[in-house]
Scaffold this motif. Structure first.
Motif, PDB file in Angstrom:
ATOM      1  N   PRO A   1       0.721  -1.202   0.100  1.00 63.96           N
ATOM      2  CA  PRO A   1       0.107   0.176  -0.142  1.00 63.96           C
ATOM      3  C   PRO A   1       0.913   1.174  -0.073  1.00 63.96           C
ATOM      4  CG  PRO A   1      -0.098  -1.143   2.197  1.00 63.96           C
ATOM      5  CD  PRO A   1       0.515  -1.886   1.174  1.00 63.96           C
ATOM      6  N   PRO A   2       0.162   2.350  -0.174  1.00 64.67           N
ATOM      7  CA  PRO A   2       1.194   3.589  -0.267  1.00 64.67           C
ATOM      8  C   PRO A   2       2.051   3.701   0.951  1.00 64.67           C
ATOM      9  CG  PRO A   2      -1.173   3.989  -1.162  1.00 64.67           C
ATOM     10  CD  PRO A   2      -1.158   2.553  -0.215  1.00 64.67           C
ATOM     11  N   ASP A   3       1.630   3.509   2.047  1.00 66.32           N
ATOM     12  CA  ASP A   3       2.104   3.803   3.315  1.00 66.32           C
ATOM     13  C   ASP A   3       3.277   2.654   3.657  1.00 66.32           C
ATOM     14  OD1 ASP A   3       0.233   2.080   3.933  1.00 66.32           O
ATOM     15  OD2 ASP A   3      -0.368   3.169   5.783  1.00 66.32           O
ATOM     16  N   ALA A   4       3.512   1.618   2.685  1.00 66.84           N
ATOM     17  CA  ALA A   4       4.377   0.456   3.199  1.00 66.84           C
ATOM     18  C   ALA A   4       5.724   1.058   3.458  1.00 66.84           C
ATOM     19  CB  ALA A   4       4.308  -0.683   1.884  1.00 66.84           C
ATOM     20  N   ALA A   5       6.199   0.679   4.416  1.00 60.94           N
ATOM     21  CA  ALA A   5       7.582   0.933   4.828  1.00 60.94           C
ATOM     22  C   ALA A   5       8.629  -0.148   3.968  1.00 60.94           C
ATOM     23  CB  ALA A   5       7.819   1.013   6.315  1.00 60.94           C
ATOM     24  N   ASP A   6       8.214  -1.008   3.649  1.00 59.06           N
ATOM     25  CA  ASP A   6       9.192  -2.262   2.971  1.00 59.06           C
ATOM     26  C   ASP A   6       9.067  -2.030   1.478  1.00 59.06           C
ATOM     27  OD1 ASP A   6       6.484  -3.308   2.822  1.00 59.06           O
ATOM     28  OD2 ASP A   6       7.199  -5.194   3.037  1.00 59.06           O
ATOM     29  N   ALA A   7       8.517  -1.049   1.046  1.00 64.10           N
ATOM     30  CA  ALA A   7       8.507  -0.965  -0.506  1.00 64.10           C
ATOM     31  C   ALA A   7       9.728  -0.372  -1.073  1.00 64.10           C
ATOM     32  CB  ALA A   7       7.213  -0.148  -1.071  1.00 64.10           C
TER      33      ALA A   7
ATOM     34  N   GLU B   1      15.936   1.769  -3.898  1.00 64.48           N
ATOM     35  CA  GLU B   1      15.824   2.698  -2.700  1.00 64.48           C
ATOM     36  C   GLU B   1      14.534   2.597  -2.069  1.00 64.48           C
ATOM     37  OE1 GLU B   1      18.248   4.572  -1.541  1.00 64.48           O
ATOM     38  OE2 GLU B   1      19.769   4.040  -3.306  1.00 64.48           O
ATOM     39  N   LYS B   2      14.488   3.018  -0.864  1.00 58.60           N
ATOM     40  CA  LYS B   2      13.013   3.004  -0.083  1.00 58.60           C
ATOM     41  C   LYS B   2      12.287   3.632  -0.792  1.00 58.60           C
ATOM     42  CE  LYS B   2      10.992   3.647   4.437  1.00 58.60           C
ATOM     43  NZ  LYS B   2      11.185   3.952   5.628  1.00 58.60           N
ATOM     44  N   ARG B   3      10.965   3.543  -0.850  1.00 58.10           N
ATOM     45  CA  ARG B   3       9.874   4.273  -1.682  1.00 58.10           C
ATOM     46  C   ARG B   3       9.396   5.130  -0.791  1.00 58.10           C
ATOM     47  NH1 ARG B   3       4.660   1.459  -3.608  1.00 58.10           N
ATOM     48  NH2 ARG B   3       4.023   1.420  -1.587  1.00 58.10           N
ATOM     49  N   PRO B   4       9.372   6.445  -1.211  1.00 56.13           N
ATOM     50  CA  PRO B   4       8.828   7.420  -0.236  1.00 56.13           C
ATOM     51  C   PRO B   4       7.400   7.332  -0.065  1.00 56.13           C
ATOM     52  CG  PRO B   4       9.900   8.648  -2.101  1.00 56.13           C
ATOM     53  CD  PRO B   4       9.842   7.255  -2.278  1.00 56.13           C
ATOM     54  N   ILE B   5       6.839   7.874   1.250  1.00 54.85           N
ATOM     55  CA  ILE B   5       5.453   7.710   1.511  1.00 54.85           C
ATOM     56  C   ILE B   5       4.747   8.875   1.288  1.00 54.85           C
ATOM     57  CG2 ILE B   5       3.831   7.345   3.437  1.00 54.85           C
ATOM     58  CD1 ILE B   5       5.941   5.146   4.715  1.00 54.85           C
ATOM     59  N   ARG B   6       3.568   8.885   0.466  1.00 51.59           N
ATOM     60  CA  ARG B   6       2.945  10.266   0.101  1.00 51.59           C
ATOM     61  C   ARG B   6       2.075  10.575   1.147  1.00 51.59           C
ATOM     62  NH1 ARG B   6       0.692   9.611  -5.470  1.00 51.59           N
ATOM     63  NH2 ARG B   6       2.928   9.933  -5.934  1.00 51.59           N
ATOM     64  N   PRO B   7       2.256  11.798   1.492  1.00 50.98           N
ATOM     65  CA  PRO B   7       1.325  12.474   2.692  1.00 50.98           C
ATOM     66  C   PRO B   7      -0.152  12.025   2.655  1.00 50.98           C
ATOM     67  CG  PRO B   7       2.642  13.957   2.200  1.00 50.98           C
ATOM     68  CD  PRO B   7       2.702  12.905   1.089  1.00 50.98           C
TER      69      PRO B   7
END
Length: 100
Positions: free
Chosen positions: A16-22, A52-58
């Motif tokens: 999902p958009p907030d996945a810390a492991d993407a 790289e770690k994918r950023p999390i969109r606010p």
């Protein structure tokens, strides 16, 4: 703006958009951290680059028109198109991403 793809292209795990492991490469190919570490060895099987770690969109709109609600994540799932992933990764993994 990043697509924020919804799944790991290797194992099909939901990201999902907030996945810390993407994790993403420069072309936004998207994989989970586990597959990047254990299966792909930090080699994108599509382009050969690193991850790289994918950023999390606010989620919260703190500036007008800028939030997940205004720019939603993609819903199009993707899967790999290659069969030679292990051999490809093995041939590239010892080259630092900046030199690939």
């Amino acid at each position: 703006m990043l697509e924020l793809r919804p799944n790991c292209e290797y194992c099909d795990k939901d990201l999902p958009p907030d996945a810390a492991d993407a994790r993403i490469c420069t072309y936004e190919c998207t994989f989970c951290a586990d597959c990047v570490a254990t299966q792909l060895h930090n080699v994108c099987p599509n382009c050969g680059g690193g991850f790289e770690k994918r950023p999390i969109r606010p989620k919260t709109e703190r500036r007008p028109g800028v939030s997940l609600g205004h720019q939603p994540a993609s819903t199009q799932r993707r899967r790999l198109n290659y069969d030679d992933i292990a051999a490809f990764s093995a041939g590239v993994k010892d080259i630092p991403p900046a030199e690939r």
